[in-house]
Design a protein around this motif. Sequence first.
Motif, PDB file in Angstrom:
ATOM      1  N   SER A 220       2.090  -8.710  -6.768  1.00 58.82           N
ATOM      2  CA  SER A 220       1.891  -7.779  -5.667  1.00 58.82           C
ATOM      3  C   SER A 220       0.674  -6.904  -5.883  1.00 58.82           C
ATOM      4  O   SER A 220       0.195  -6.250  -4.971  1.00 58.82           O
ATOM      5  CB  SER A 220       3.124  -6.885  -5.517  1.00 58.82           C
ATOM      6  OG  SER A 220       3.366  -6.146  -6.695  1.00 58.82           O
ATOM      7  N   THR A 302      10.074   2.328 -10.906  1.00 53.07           N
ATOM      8  CA  THR A 302       8.739   1.846 -11.255  1.00 53.07           C
ATOM      9  C   THR A 302       8.029   2.869 -12.137  1.00 53.07           C
ATOM     10  O   THR A 302       8.468   4.015 -12.276  1.00 53.07           O
ATOM     11  CB  THR A 302       7.889   1.597  -9.997  1.00 53.07           C
ATOM     12  OG1 THR A 302       7.638   2.861  -9.347  1.00 53.07           O
ATOM     13  CG2 THR A 302       8.609   0.660  -9.030  1.00 53.07           C
ATOM     14  N   ASP A 351       4.245  -0.865  -8.094  1.00 54.98           N
ATOM     15  CA  ASP A 351       5.084  -2.056  -8.006  1.00 54.98           C
ATOM     16  C   ASP A 351       5.430  -2.630  -9.380  1.00 54.98           C
ATOM     17  O   ASP A 351       5.908  -3.756  -9.476  1.00 54.98           O
ATOM     18  CB  ASP A 351       4.383  -3.136  -7.176  1.00 54.98           C
ATOM     19  CG  ASP A 351       4.172  -2.701  -5.730  1.00 54.98           C
ATOM     20  OD1 ASP A 351       5.115  -2.130  -5.161  1.00 54.98           O
ATOM     21  OD2 ASP A 351       3.075  -2.913  -5.189  1.00 54.98           O
TER      22      ASP A 351
END
Length: 415
Positions: A220, A302, A351
């Motif tokens: 990502s 995260t 992410d």
Amino acid sequence: MIVKYPIFYCCLLVQLLLMYTGTTAAFSAFQRINRPNRRYYSTTTTTRKNNGGIGYYDFMKSKTSRLEATWSNGQAVREYQDFLASGQQEIHKEADGPSVIVVVQSNQQNESSNTLLGDAIFSLNPQQNDIVLHPNDPLPLELGNRQSYPIYIAIPPQKLQEFITQLDDSWKERREDFIFLSGGPLAGVIEPILKDYGYARDSMTQLLCGGFTTPDIMSSMGGGKPRDLSCKIGTDAQGEEKWAGETAVCGKWAGAVQERFENNGIRCKTGFYREWRRWMWERASLDAVFHLVGAVREEPTTLKDVAMYYEQEASDMLWQVTSNLRGWLAVTLSYGFEERLFGFAEARCGDVPCEISEEMFPYMYCPPLDKGSMLIEYLNYAKDERGLIPNVQLPKCDTKPSLMRQGNLRADGAI
């Protein structure tokens, strides 16, 4: 003279005593000012709030200060003496060219993770004239019309010691051309292994990974061909831009590595081994502390979440880690390390999930990253309460993290 002005000299004596006993307190206060709760930069519009409670260094400041001797690491002194004796003031930079990339033969289960870094380095050569070899395959006598050429050791840390101990004579003769990879979720900290075999020195090329994406990991964030992860975090007092999360390299082939990365739009700074070592341990502190603080949460967290919503816990743990680095290895992280780590996590790690891997544990929490009361508490909590590292042996700890925030309550009130 003293008899004539007794009050003046008594006041002078008291002032000198206060200056002597207050040195440590003054330095502690200077460090406290530069803690993240007092940081002046902003990388997000979210309002930061203190999570309450008394922090580790607040508690330490409340205790009586005294002037203490500083312990010095003999190896650090020896390395600095060798650097001065070399007379080298600028880094000699070799040009990039065809190189050898060494990867291990892998089975189907872990093939991708064992070759990710090698694939990333190979993809940065537009000529595609690098050679991929396995350990102890015959090395070419020349490559790109050079008898000396870069040899990237893109081997997972779990297999690095085996690679070094089983080198045949032809490979041992090329040791000065080796480029070792460390840092980030794939390479970890390999300094203890390199030290055991005499590879941690000025002439040896070492590449700090983690400042770029690798194929099939963090997809990502860019996946495929490597992309730069470094970020600006403001300007300094001289108006120069400040950066965080940069790739870094030292040693014989520093110039070649830098050229390869920067030709692909990836920032890569060079330095002598002493400087590079600080950069490496700074990245190692991020990997150890932020992943641990986030991994013990019940909800997925995260690295960016840790920087934004669990700032106090991460900051207190970071300062324990830096204290252990100074005490065990005589390594002092560069000024502003906290600003760089939090800024990088906020800007580039939105992410990246917080994880603790048993396979990578020895290379993320090697000494002295496995020291410190707060870190040991969190590791035991991760094992006993969260079941994350059931097969890892940890120092016994009967207390639970007293300052750990429960749940995933964010600074803006959202769950």
